[in-house]
Design a protein around this motif. Structure first.
Motif, PDB file in Angstrom:
ATOM      1  N   UNK A   1       0.820  -1.218   0.000  1.00 40.03           N
ATOM      2  CA  UNK A   1       0.000   0.000   0.000  1.00 40.03           C
ATOM      3  C   UNK A   1       0.852   1.265   0.000  1.00 40.03           C
ATOM      4  N   UNK A   2       2.102   1.149   0.464  1.00 43.57           N
ATOM      5  CA  UNK A   2       2.975   2.325   0.503  1.00 43.57           C
ATOM      6  C   UNK A   2       3.274   2.849  -0.903  1.00 43.57           C
TER       7      UNK A   2
ATOM      8  N   UNK B   1      -1.264  11.610  -3.117  1.00 45.79           N
ATOM      9  CA  UNK B   1      -2.477  12.334  -2.712  1.00 45.79           C
ATOM     10  C   UNK B   1      -3.730  11.803  -3.392  1.00 45.79           C
ATOM     11  N   UNK B   2      -3.621  11.389  -4.668  1.00 47.98           N
ATOM     12  CA  UNK B   2      -4.813  10.977  -5.423  1.00 47.98           C
ATOM     13  C   UNK B   2      -4.823   9.483  -5.751  1.00 47.98           C
ATOM     14  N   UNK B   3      -3.868   8.724  -5.173  1.00 47.76           N
ATOM     15  CA  UNK B   3      -3.688   7.333  -5.603  1.00 47.76           C
ATOM     16  C   UNK B   3      -4.892   6.437  -5.351  1.00 47.76           C
ATOM     17  N   UNK B   4      -5.707   6.767  -4.348  1.00 41.73           N
ATOM     18  CA  UNK B   4      -6.859   5.899  -4.064  1.00 41.73           C
ATOM     19  C   UNK B   4      -8.109   6.333  -4.826  1.00 41.73           C
TER      20      UNK B   4
ATOM     21  N   UNK C   1      -7.122   2.797  -8.245  1.00 46.77           N
ATOM     22  CA  UNK C   1      -7.073   2.797  -9.716  1.00 46.77           C
ATOM     23  C   UNK C   1      -6.058   3.819 -10.230  1.00 46.77           C
ATOM     24  N   UNK C   2      -6.149   5.067  -9.759  1.00 44.94           N
ATOM     25  CA  UNK C   2      -5.220   6.079 -10.261  1.00 44.94           C
ATOM     26  C   UNK C   2      -3.786   5.724  -9.885  1.00 44.94           C
ATOM     27  N   UNK C   3      -3.589   5.217  -8.669  1.00 43.21           N
ATOM     28  CA  UNK C   3      -2.249   4.828  -8.235  1.00 43.21           C
ATOM     29  C   UNK C   3      -1.631   3.775  -9.137  1.00 43.21           C
TER      30      UNK C   3
ATOM     31  N   UNK D   1      -1.642   8.363 -24.173  1.00 41.02           N
ATOM     32  CA  UNK D   1      -2.524   7.898 -23.097  1.00 41.02           C
ATOM     33  C   UNK D   1      -2.494   8.945 -21.989  1.00 41.02           C
ATOM     34  N   UNK D   2      -3.665   9.351 -21.563  1.00 39.92           N
ATOM     35  CA  UNK D   2      -3.779  10.358 -20.502  1.00 39.92           C
ATOM     36  C   UNK D   2      -4.486   9.718 -19.314  1.00 39.92           C
ATOM     37  N   UNK D   3      -3.858   9.762 -18.161  1.00 41.10           N
ATOM     38  CA  UNK D   3      -4.439   9.211 -16.929  1.00 41.10           C
ATOM     39  C   UNK D   3      -4.637  10.347 -15.938  1.00 41.10           C
ATOM     40  N   UNK D   4      -5.873  10.564 -15.531  1.00 38.88           N
ATOM     41  CA  UNK D   4      -6.187  11.644 -14.590  1.00 38.88           C
ATOM     42  C   UNK D   4      -6.900  11.071 -13.369  1.00 38.88           C
ATOM     43  N   UNK D   5      -6.636  11.619 -12.176  1.00 34.90           N
ATOM     44  CA  UNK D   5      -7.465  11.230 -11.028  1.00 34.90           C
ATOM     45  C   UNK D   5      -8.860  11.807 -11.226  1.00 34.90           C
TER      46      UNK D   5
END
Length: 363
Positions: A109-110, A115-118, A181-183, A213-217
């Protein structure tokens, strides 16, 4: 018993450090507040908001509970060890070994302490340089990511899609929901390069294609980022493509331009103009927060628009299908000859390599 007490002290120190780093106590306070809110008589008056809260509660429980349980276990173990009772030694050894195994598992989990990983993610794919081959490549990437998400148990919803003239897609935007998902996906953000024998020219020549490919929180709370209405240009127009009669006969499609950065978001997938506007605002907010993170800007007014092109020189990963087979990440140097496996969704080795490489960068 002294060795046991030392071991317990080390484990408690590791757990305390992880709890602080992952802000578990503040997340636990948020969880407690949301659970209290969910017990209020009027909670379900706004059904959509209530569902969002329940999803957030579920995510927080997954993240918070194991760490607090482990902390409690080790506190109880310390109390028993302090009794210095030889009769308890064997049981304590077994308990500490189990706690250590739990800690090693939870340490994964570390990797997701950002900040937005979850958060859930907005995943977009844009065909770049390479014409029809690039549009086909964008379609191949879409299939790869959908398969990866399915293997992880993530939920995937298509927000917007633009088909290519001959084959493939010009662009697609997906909403991906699930734990961290974002993480997990953030390292996929960038330009992806494909080298293969082209199926779209009669000479069957080797062709290089690009897709971005664009990944956004997914930031769907308006209070997460204040956007000045004066900075927005909102256009409505008639939607095209699929969606049923009402979509194609009303001005339901929405295009929002953020004037300071010139970011444009167009959405026409939903049936109502209001739904499309809300979705477009969520994506715009997510784009601005991503830009803010990348550019370390304190104010939205300080942001510059993104300028990375889906073309030669900007790629993060190369997928070579001819004259040999290889997928290589240019940041982590991780590579494999199992190109078909990767294109079938086996992305975990690349994602783990990226997370290992960047672990601790933001802390």
């Amino acid at each position: 018993m002294d060795d046991l007490q030392k071991k317990i002290a080390q484990l408690r120190s590791s757990v305390a450090e992880a709890i602080e780093r992952m802000q578990i106590l503040s997340l636990a306070a948020e969880l407690e507040q949301l659970q209290a809110d969910s017990q209020l008589p009027e909670f379900w008056n706004d059904n959509l908001k209530a569902q969002d809260v329940m999803r957030r509660i579920s995510k927080l429980q997954i993240r918070v509970a194991p760490w607090l349980e482990l902390e409690k276990e080790l506190s109880e173990a310390k109390e028993l060890a302090d009794l210095s009772d030889p009769a308890l030694t064997a049981d304590l050894h077994t308990q500490i070994e189990a706690s250590e195994q739990k800690l090693n598992t939870l340490k994964e989990d570390l990797k997701f302490a950002g900040e937005y990983d979850d958060m859930d993610a907005i995943l977009s794919i844009f065909a770049g340089a390479g014409g029809t081959d690039a549009q086909d490549w964008a379609q191949m990437l879409l299939r790869m990511y959908v398969r990866f998400c399915e293997s992880q148990g993530f939920e995937v919803k298509t927000i917007d899609e633009s088909s290519g003239e001959e084959a493939g897609i010009k662009s697609v935007t997906l909403e991906v929901s699930g734990p961290f998902v974002f993480g997990k996906l953030k390292g996929e953000h960038g330009v992806h390069r494909l080298v293969r024998l082209s199926p779209f020219n009669s000479d069957n020549l080797r062709q290089t294609s690009f897709a971005k490919v664009e990944i956004l929180p997914k930031v769907d709370k308006p209070d997460a980022l204040e956007i000045d209405e004066k900075d927005l240009k909102i256009d409505v127009y008639r939607a095209g493509g699929h969606g049923g009669q009402s979509v194609n006969t009303t001005d339901s499609a929405v295009r929002i331009t953020h004037l300071p950065t010139n970011i444009v978001v167009s959405i026409q997938n939903e049936r109502s103009q209001l739904q499309n506007k809300e979705t477009a605002m969520t994506i715009l907010r997510s784009k601005l927060i991503q830009l803010q993170t990348e550019q370390h800007a304190e104010r939205i007014a300080d942001l510059k628009g993104p300028n990375e092109q889906a073309a030669w020189g900007n790629q993060i990963r190369s997928y070579v299908l001819h004259p040999y087979k290889q997928v290589k990440d240019l940041r982590t140097r991780h590579e494999t000859s199992d190109a078909e496996g990767v294109l079938d969704g086996n992305l975990e080795p690349f994602i783990n390599a990226y997370l290992e490489t960047t672990l601790g960068e933001n802390h």
